[in-house]
Design a protein around this motif. Structure first.
Motif, PDB file in Angstrom:
ATOM      1  N   PRO A 152       0.837  -1.214   0.000  1.00 18.80           N
ATOM      2  CA  PRO A 152       0.000   0.000   0.000  1.00 18.80           C
ATOM      3  C   PRO A 152       0.866   1.256   0.000  1.00 18.80           C
ATOM      4  O   PRO A 152       1.924   1.284   0.625  1.00 18.80           O
ATOM      5  CB  PRO A 152      -0.785  -0.115   1.316  1.00 18.80           C
ATOM      6  CG  PRO A 152      -0.744  -1.563   1.684  1.00 18.80           C
ATOM      7  CD  PRO A 152       0.562  -2.081   1.163  1.00 18.80           C
ATOM      8  N   SER A 153       0.418   2.282  -0.692  1.00 15.43           N
ATOM      9  CA  SER A 153       1.183   3.535  -0.758  1.00 15.43           C
ATOM     10  C   SER A 153       1.233   4.207   0.609  1.00 15.43           C
ATOM     11  O   SER A 153       0.307   4.079   1.402  1.00 15.43           O
ATOM     12  CB  SER A 153       0.542   4.473  -1.775  1.00 15.43           C
ATOM     13  OG  SER A 153       0.545   3.877  -3.044  1.00 15.43           O
ATOM     14  N   VAL A 181      -5.192   8.718  -1.592  1.00 14.80           N
ATOM     15  CA  VAL A 181      -4.981   7.861  -2.762  1.00 14.80           C
ATOM     16  C   VAL A 181      -4.224   8.703  -3.799  1.00 14.80           C
ATOM     17  O   VAL A 181      -4.213   9.928  -3.716  1.00 14.80           O
ATOM     18  CB  VAL A 181      -6.293   7.318  -3.378  1.00 14.80           C
ATOM     19  CG1 VAL A 181      -6.953   6.325  -2.440  1.00 14.80           C
ATOM     20  CG2 VAL A 181      -7.244   8.450  -3.728  1.00 14.80           C
ATOM     21  N   GLU A 182      -3.598   8.031  -4.752  1.00 14.74           N
ATOM     22  CA  GLU A 182      -2.725   8.726  -5.692  1.00 14.74           C
ATOM     23  C   GLU A 182      -3.506   9.612  -6.669  1.00 14.74           C
ATOM     24  O   GLU A 182      -4.732   9.563  -6.731  1.00 14.74           O
ATOM     25  CB  GLU A 182      -1.888   7.723  -6.496  1.00 14.74           C
ATOM     26  CG  GLU A 182      -0.995   6.828  -5.664  1.00 14.74           C
ATOM     27  CD  GLU A 182      -1.710   5.598  -5.146  1.00 14.74           C
ATOM     28  OE1 GLU A 182      -2.965   5.583  -5.099  1.00 14.74           O
ATOM     29  OE2 GLU A 182      -1.015   4.653  -4.780  1.00 14.74           O
ATOM     30  N   ARG A 197      -6.060   5.844 -14.529  1.00 18.82           N
ATOM     31  CA  ARG A 197      -6.075   5.441 -13.112  1.00 18.82           C
ATOM     32  C   ARG A 197      -6.936   6.444 -12.364  1.00 18.82           C
ATOM     33  O   ARG A 197      -6.628   7.636 -12.351  1.00 18.82           O
ATOM     34  CB  ARG A 197      -4.647   5.457 -12.533  1.00 18.82           C
ATOM     35  CG  ARG A 197      -4.621   5.133 -11.036  1.00 18.82           C
ATOM     36  CD  ARG A 197      -3.220   5.135 -10.437  1.00 18.82           C
ATOM     37  NE  ARG A 197      -2.685   6.477 -10.284  1.00 18.82           N
ATOM     38  CZ  ARG A 197      -1.491   6.746  -9.747  1.00 18.82           C
ATOM     39  NH1 ARG A 197      -0.710   5.755  -9.335  1.00 18.82           N
ATOM     40  NH2 ARG A 197      -1.075   7.996  -9.639  1.00 18.82           N
ATOM     41  N   GLN A 231      -1.251  -0.393 -13.997  1.00 19.44           N
ATOM     42  CA  GLN A 231      -2.536  -1.009 -13.664  1.00 19.44           C
ATOM     43  C   GLN A 231      -2.529  -2.528 -13.842  1.00 19.44           C
ATOM     44  O   GLN A 231      -3.430  -3.210 -13.398  1.00 19.44           O
ATOM     45  CB  GLN A 231      -3.669  -0.383 -14.496  1.00 19.44           C
ATOM     46  CG  GLN A 231      -4.017   1.039 -14.075  1.00 19.44           C
ATOM     47  CD  GLN A 231      -4.649   1.104 -12.686  1.00 19.44           C
ATOM     48  OE1 GLN A 231      -5.381   0.230 -12.261  1.00 19.44           O
ATOM     49  NE2 GLN A 231      -4.331   2.158 -11.945  1.00 19.44           N
ATOM     50  N   HIS A 235      -1.248  -4.771  -6.635  1.00 17.84           N
ATOM     51  CA  HIS A 235      -0.784  -3.523  -6.074  1.00 17.84           C
ATOM     52  C   HIS A 235      -1.378  -3.331  -4.703  1.00 17.84           C
ATOM     53  O   HIS A 235      -2.384  -3.948  -4.381  1.00 17.84           O
ATOM     54  CB  HIS A 235      -1.358  -2.396  -6.932  1.00 17.84           C
ATOM     55  CG  HIS A 235      -0.321  -1.575  -7.587  1.00 17.84           C
ATOM     56  ND1 HIS A 235      -0.316  -1.341  -8.915  1.00 17.84           N
ATOM     57  CD2 HIS A 235       0.747  -0.922  -7.100  1.00 17.84           C
ATOM     58  CE1 HIS A 235       0.686  -0.571  -9.227  1.00 17.84           C
ATOM     59  NE2 HIS A 235       1.356  -0.296  -8.142  1.00 17.84           N
ATOM     60  N   TYR A 236      -0.861  -2.388  -3.974  1.00 14.86           N
ATOM     61  CA  TYR A 236      -1.499  -1.921  -2.748  1.00 14.86           C
ATOM     62  C   TYR A 236      -1.790  -3.064  -1.783  1.00 14.86           C
ATOM     63  O   TYR A 236      -2.702  -2.990  -0.978  1.00 14.86           O
ATOM     64  CB  TYR A 236      -2.824  -1.192  -3.061  1.00 14.86           C
ATOM     65  CG  TYR A 236      -2.744  -0.286  -4.266  1.00 14.86           C
ATOM     66  CD1 TYR A 236      -1.965   0.872  -4.209  1.00 14.86           C
ATOM     67  CD2 TYR A 236      -3.402  -0.567  -5.454  1.00 14.86           C
ATOM     68  CE1 TYR A 236      -1.868   1.708  -5.308  1.00 14.86           C
ATOM     69  CE2 TYR A 236      -3.304   0.268  -6.560  1.00 14.86           C
ATOM     70  CZ  TYR A 236      -2.541   1.399  -6.473  1.00 14.86           C
ATOM     71  OH  TYR A 236      -2.443   2.217  -7.554  1.00 14.86           O
ATOM     72  N   PHE A 304      -5.176   3.353   2.910  1.00 15.44           N
ATOM     73  CA  PHE A 304      -3.874   2.669   2.915  1.00 15.44           C
ATOM     74  C   PHE A 304      -3.351   2.452   4.331  1.00 15.44           C
ATOM     75  O   PHE A 304      -2.735   1.436   4.627  1.00 15.44           O
ATOM     76  CB  PHE A 304      -2.848   3.452   2.085  1.00 15.44           C
ATOM     77  CG  PHE A 304      -3.098   3.390   0.603  1.00 15.44           C
ATOM     78  CD1 PHE A 304      -3.477   2.199  -0.005  1.00 15.44           C
ATOM     79  CD2 PHE A 304      -2.943   4.515  -0.194  1.00 15.44           C
ATOM     80  CE1 PHE A 304      -3.700   2.131  -1.381  1.00 15.44           C
ATOM     81  CE2 PHE A 304      -3.163   4.466  -1.569  1.00 15.44           C
ATOM     82  CZ  PHE A 304      -3.538   3.275  -2.159  1.00 15.44           C
ATOM     83  N   ASN A 334     -11.004   1.076  -6.829  1.00  8.28           N
ATOM     84  CA  ASN A 334      -9.933   0.620  -7.719  1.00  8.28           C
ATOM     85  C   ASN A 334      -8.757   0.057  -6.910  1.00  8.28           C
ATOM     86  O   ASN A 334      -8.251  -1.029  -7.187  1.00  8.28           O
ATOM     87  CB  ASN A 334      -9.482   1.796  -8.606  1.00  8.28           C
ATOM     88  CG  ASN A 334      -8.200   1.505  -9.373  1.00  8.28           C
ATOM     89  OD1 ASN A 334      -7.104   1.787  -8.887  1.00  8.28           O
ATOM     90  ND2 ASN A 334      -8.317   0.937 -10.557  1.00  8.28           N
ATOM     91  N   ARG A 335      -8.357   0.782  -5.850  1.00  8.29           N
ATOM     92  CA  ARG A 335      -7.212   0.328  -5.033  1.00  8.29           C
ATOM     93  C   ARG A 335      -7.563  -0.940  -4.260  1.00  8.29           C
ATOM     94  O   ARG A 335      -6.766  -1.865  -4.168  1.00  8.29           O
ATOM     95  CB  ARG A 335      -6.769   1.403  -4.034  1.00  8.29           C
ATOM     96  CG  ARG A 335      -6.450   2.766  -4.626  1.00  8.29           C
ATOM     97  CD  ARG A 335      -5.481   2.726  -5.784  1.00  8.29           C
ATOM     98  NE  ARG A 335      -5.065   4.068  -6.150  1.00  8.29           N
ATOM     99  CZ  ARG A 335      -5.662   4.818  -7.099  1.00  8.29           C
ATOM    100  NH1 ARG A 335      -6.677   4.343  -7.813  1.00  8.29           N
ATOM    101  NH2 ARG A 335      -5.224   6.043  -7.348  1.00  8.29           N
ATOM    102  N   LYS A 338      -7.630  -3.943  -6.579  1.00  2.81           N
ATOM    103  CA  LYS A 338      -6.261  -4.387  -6.884  1.00  2.81           C
ATOM    104  C   LYS A 338      -5.659  -5.107  -5.682  1.00  2.81           C
ATOM    105  O   LYS A 338      -5.011  -6.142  -5.823  1.00  2.81           O
ATOM    106  CB  LYS A 338      -5.374  -3.202  -7.243  1.00  2.81           C
ATOM    107  CG  LYS A 338      -5.730  -2.595  -8.547  1.00  2.81           C
ATOM    108  CD  LYS A 338      -4.471  -2.325  -9.348  1.00  2.81           C
ATOM    109  CE  LYS A 338      -4.765  -2.191 -10.816  1.00  2.81           C
ATOM    110  NZ  LYS A 338      -5.223  -3.395 -11.453  1.00  2.81           N
TER     111      LYS A 338
END
Ligand code: TXA
Ligand code: MG
Length: 347
Positions: A152-153, A181-182, A197, A231, A235-236, A304, A334-335, A338
């Protein structure tokens, strides 16, 4: 290497500290710094050797291109020859802010930054420390999120330290990032602007300047090749296995409770990612609310850090309530999707 932790005041960044970090960037080093979205791991975007250090520290796949950060729109001309009209509109409205725009790159941008693509992703972050650092370095700064690839970011410098201590020159401690989130990655090369994204600037925000905006079909359908290489990776992901539970909220609660019972009977440790409205409905020791189901911004800001918290307490399975894909809720889903590797239980 020894990583220096530099605490900087996010409301009034101390010039001598900023200059010290900027000098490291100018000399080819790596500096993790806060942005308004998540922490980034920065290096000189014009220098191939500096860029390689980012990939190495994160363990990032070479074919995943980086976002270049600027702190003055005029600096765009160092990286791209042509600024399309659509980009000008977006820059006026959303920069500085959590929007990354894809441009055709010029010859100054090394292949290492764009993973060989003819395009380059650029954004102007809205954070005083990030802006001061980029200005002081007087360089475009390539910066992916400052986490180990796949994790996770980071929304807090302590997350960066967990992942990158000993692997980067400086970690700036500049407090919590706001958005959580990014940035949104947007492709404007076609007739209809396309979200590659979802992120801090929502589709609804973009519809205030364009008649039409679409999502890259690859975001939802595995048969399409994503235009944003990042993508395609899982991820995360925290260490615990994430499962999303989606449907009518009453049914979601029932299902999460029955799954929890089932796992706990097998000695599997469960964490539940709940919301304010549902927090007291669960029979489980490790329940965290990420905010009200109606308050997508707060949920984004907490997402996150909650996934990382479940790692800290060592849960095996994270059961997460789905939220509506409205506003920044789209980026959250989305995060989460993923993080779960697409594991969604529909009730
Ligand atoms: O909010 C953010 O954007 C954060 C902060 C640090 O600025 N940065 C960030 O970078 O999230 P990173 O590397 O974790 O994600 C960059 C995303 C990836 O999905 C990558 O594939 C995509 O941007 N990307 C980069 N260059 C691209 C390009 N030329 N075309 C399409 N997608 C691109
Ligand atoms: Mg990332």
């Amino acid at each position: 290497m020894k990583t220096l932790i530099l605490k900087i005041n996010k409301n009034k960044p101390e010039k001598e500290k900023i200059d010290k970090a900027a000098k490291v960037l100018k000399n080819g080093g790596t500096v993790a710094f806060p942005t308004e979205t998540v922490y980034g791991l920065g290096a000189n975007a014009l220098d191939k050797t500096s860029i390689e250090k980012i990939f190495k520290a994160k363990g990032r796949p070479q074919d995943n291109p980086l976002i270049v950060h600027i702190a003055d729109t005029n600096k765009l001309y160092d990286l791209v020859d042509d600024i399309p009209k659509k980009a000008k509109v977006l820059m006026d409205k959303f920069w500085p802010g959590p929007l990354t725009i894809i441009f055709n790159r010029n010859e100054n941008v090394p292949d290492e930054v764009t993973a060989g693509l003819q395009t380059v992703a650029i954004r102007y972050p809205d954070n005083l420390i990030a802006k001061a650092l980029i200005k002081s370095a007087n360089l475009p700064i390539a910066a992916p999120s400052a986490n180990t690839s796949g994790k996770p970011s980071p929304t807090d410098s302590k997350h960066v330290l967990e992942d990158l201590d000993g692997k980067v020159d400086i970690i700036i401690d500049g407090g919590l990032t706001g958005v959580g989130v990014e940035s949104t990655v947007l492709d404007i090369s076609g007739d209809i602007p396309t979200i590659l994204r979802p992120g801090g600037i929502t589709k609804e925000d973009l519809l205030t300047v364009f008649d039409e905006v679409k999502y890259d079909p690859a975001l939802k359908n595995k048969d399409f090749k994503p235009k944003s290489p990042g993508q395609k990776y899982r991820h995360y992901s925290p260490k615990g296995e994430v499962k999303i539970v989606k449907g009518d909220i009453g049914k979601v609660i029932k299902r999460i409770n029955s799954l929890t019972k089932e796992y706990e009977s097998k000695n599997i440790k469960v964490g539940i990612m709940a919301t304010l409205e549902t927090l007291d409905k669960y029979e489980c020791e490790n329940v965290v609310s990420v905010g009200s189901r109606k308050d997508f911004k707060t949920i984004a800001a907490n997402l996150f850090k909650t996934l990382r918290y479940f790692d800290e307490i060592g849960v095996d399975i994270i059961l997460a309530e789905a939220i509506d894909e409205l506003g920044i809720g789209s980026a959250v889903m989305n995060r989460l999707t993923k993080a779960s590797g697409g594991n969604i239980i529909i009730t």
